[in-house]
Design an enzyme around this catalytic site. Structure first.
Site, PDB file in Angstrom:
ATOM      1  N   ASP A 129      25.986 -36.961-151.297  1.00 12.83           N
ATOM      2  CA  ASP A 129      25.117 -39.052-151.038  1.00 12.83           C
ATOM      3  C   ASP A 129      26.464 -39.754-150.240  1.00 12.83           C
ATOM      4  OD1 ASP A 129      23.942 -39.828-153.986  1.00 12.83           O
ATOM      5  OD2 ASP A 129      25.002 -41.258-152.266  1.00 12.83           O
ATOM      6  N   ASP A 167      18.971 -40.223-149.070  1.00 14.42           N
ATOM      7  CA  ASP A 167      20.329 -40.081-148.512  1.00 14.42           C
ATOM      8  C   ASP A 167      21.351 -38.876-149.537  1.00 14.42           C
ATOM      9  OD1 ASP A 167      21.295 -41.583-151.260  1.00 14.42           O
ATOM     10  OD2 ASP A 167      22.755 -42.675-150.540  1.00 14.42           O
ATOM     11  N   GLU A 168      20.653 -37.883-150.226  1.00 12.24           N
ATOM     12  CA  GLU A 168      21.324 -37.535-150.360  1.00 12.24           C
ATOM     13  C   GLU A 168      20.877 -36.184-150.748  1.00 12.24           C
ATOM     14  OE1 GLU A 168      21.101 -37.169-155.828  1.00 12.24           O
ATOM     15  OE2 GLU A 168      20.050 -39.357-154.769  1.00 12.24           O
TER      16      GLU A 168
END
Ligand code: TTP
Ligand code: MG
Length: 396
Positions: free
Chosen positions: A11, A106-107
């Protein structure tokens, strides 16, 4: 139980704010707040760790963020730039394994089984990925390694920012049990209230709680799901984008209802949420599945195929509504759910009637406008009038 798999969760740290700090070095270490001007009506998308020290966080109204952090640097954000950075990061993941499950911009989860021979042990792989992101994208990421997805996500959050945590099988209890129950997937504010009424505040207290009493409070299915997670067990595989079989949402009514207008309003809201998730993931669905559970727990599922894959709220809703009206038997409804199956990354453009195409273009523009408002002001900032008029109590 299946063999433990080394799962990695990555993340990015304060993602949007980090990209801005990368591009404007004078911002580094400053309280950077992304979302808009402090006098605007929107909410904070994210903020740098320096801003978090002032109590600013995602989804907080900008005016409140300004009150807490008047010296903050407020920026509108640049989605195109963040998408480019995100694509670069995902390309790095794919150098190590094809088993990448995107969770958000983002993960992601990576299943490292099968790539440790090539690239080294899980920690070495995580370090290489973090280093590549830093060198090539110019931002930092936090990583968690564990025997399953649930624990890997917990691990990546433990030492943010720029963290790397490996939870080994013999450390599961010591890491997991002191954490608050809100960290468990599926525990929203309502469930948290029910659990705290039983005196359960931590994951450890939940793990050792009497199973029958728990089932009485939250229902048997939820009880066993929660106690498995609390014991650190989670068997869900890492699903690559093309393997994600369906996307759906369901809602249990506070009181069973025969009011079709209310059921339809909920169905529209669920369709809206499914459409938004599909659009965010860049996916289209071809088959609509409606799930209906009556007061006596009899449950039916009905499917219908669309002429072409869609991610438009109204098309999903109309198909769901058709299925509902065809199948509803007049008894009180306890739960309704809708999902899209048969997912693909492209909407194969078949020859549609001109009228339908024009109508779809209109709908596309409408959802684009709604998405833009939601991106800016949060998920609850706008919805359909029909949903608003029949607003039920949502979990969150
Ligand atoms: P997160 O990973 O939740 O947050 P983050 O990366 O900013 O910070 P952290 O170090 O805690 O991971 O979300 C990723 C990006 O998604 C975030 O930078 C901005 C965007 N976002 C929103 O626009 N609105 C929101 O409410 C949240 C939570 C995130
Ligand atoms: Mg992040």
């Amino acid at each position: 139980m299946t063999e433990p798999r080394p799962i990695l969760h990555v993340d990015l740290d304060a993602f949007f704010a980090s990209v801005e700090e990368r591009d404007r070095p004078e911002l580094r270490g400053q309280p950077v707040i992304i979302g808009g001007r402090p006098d605007q009506r929107g909410v904070v998308s994210t903020c740098s760790y320096a801003a978090r020290k002032f109590g600013v966080h995602s989804a907080m109204p900008l005016t409140e963020a300004y009150r807490r952090c008047p010296n903050g640097i407020f920026l509108p954000g640049d989605m195109a730039k963040y998408k480019t950075a995100s694509r670069q990061v995902f390309a790095i993941f794919h150098r190590f394994t094809p088993l990448v499950e995107p969770i958000s911009i983002d993960e992601a989860f990576l299943d490292l089984t099968g790539c440790t021979n090539l690239f080294g042990d899980p920690v070495t792989i995580a370090q290489k990925i973090k280093e590549s992101i830093r060198q090539e994208v110019g931002i930092t990421a936090s990583a968690g390694i564990a025997p399953n997805k649930f624990l890997a996500k917990i691990a990546s959050e433990l030492q943010k920012p720029n963290g790397l945590v490996w939870i080994k099988p013999d450390q599961i209890e010591s890491v997991l049990h002191p954490l608050p129950i809100a960290r468990l997937w599926g525990v929203g504010p309502k469930t948290a209230d029910k659990l705290s009424a039983l005196g359960i505040k931590t994951i450890g207290e939940l793990a050792s709680f009497d199973a029958q009493l728990l089932a009485r409070a939250v229902g048997p299915a939820q009880a066993s799901h929660l106690q498995q997670l609390a014991a650190g067990q989670d068997e869900r595989p890492v699903m690559t984008e093309t393997e994600i079989k369906s996307m759906g949402h369901e809602h249990t009514f506070t009181d069973d209802t025969c009011d079709l207008e209310q059921v339809l309003a909920v169905l529209l809201h669920l369709s809206e949420k499914v459409g938004r998730r599909l659009r965010r993931a860049g996916l289209f669905g071809r088959t609509v599945a409606l799930k209906l559970r009556y007061h006596d727990f009899t449950t039916l599922t009905r499917h219908a195929s669309l002429r072409e894959p869609t991610n438009l709220d109204q098309i999903i809703y109309q198909q769901g509504k058709d299925l509902l009206l065809k199948n509803y038997n007049g008894h009180p409804v306890r739960l309704i759910g809708i999902s899209l199956q048969n997912l693909s990354q492209t909407a194969t453009q078949q020859l549609s009637f001109l009228g339908t195409l024009a109508e779809q273009e209109k709908q596309k523009k409408a959802v684009q406008a709604m998405d833009a408002i939601k991106n800016r002001y949060g998920e609850t900032s706008i919805t359909y009038a029909k949903v608003k008029e029949n607003e039920p109590e949502w979990e969150s």
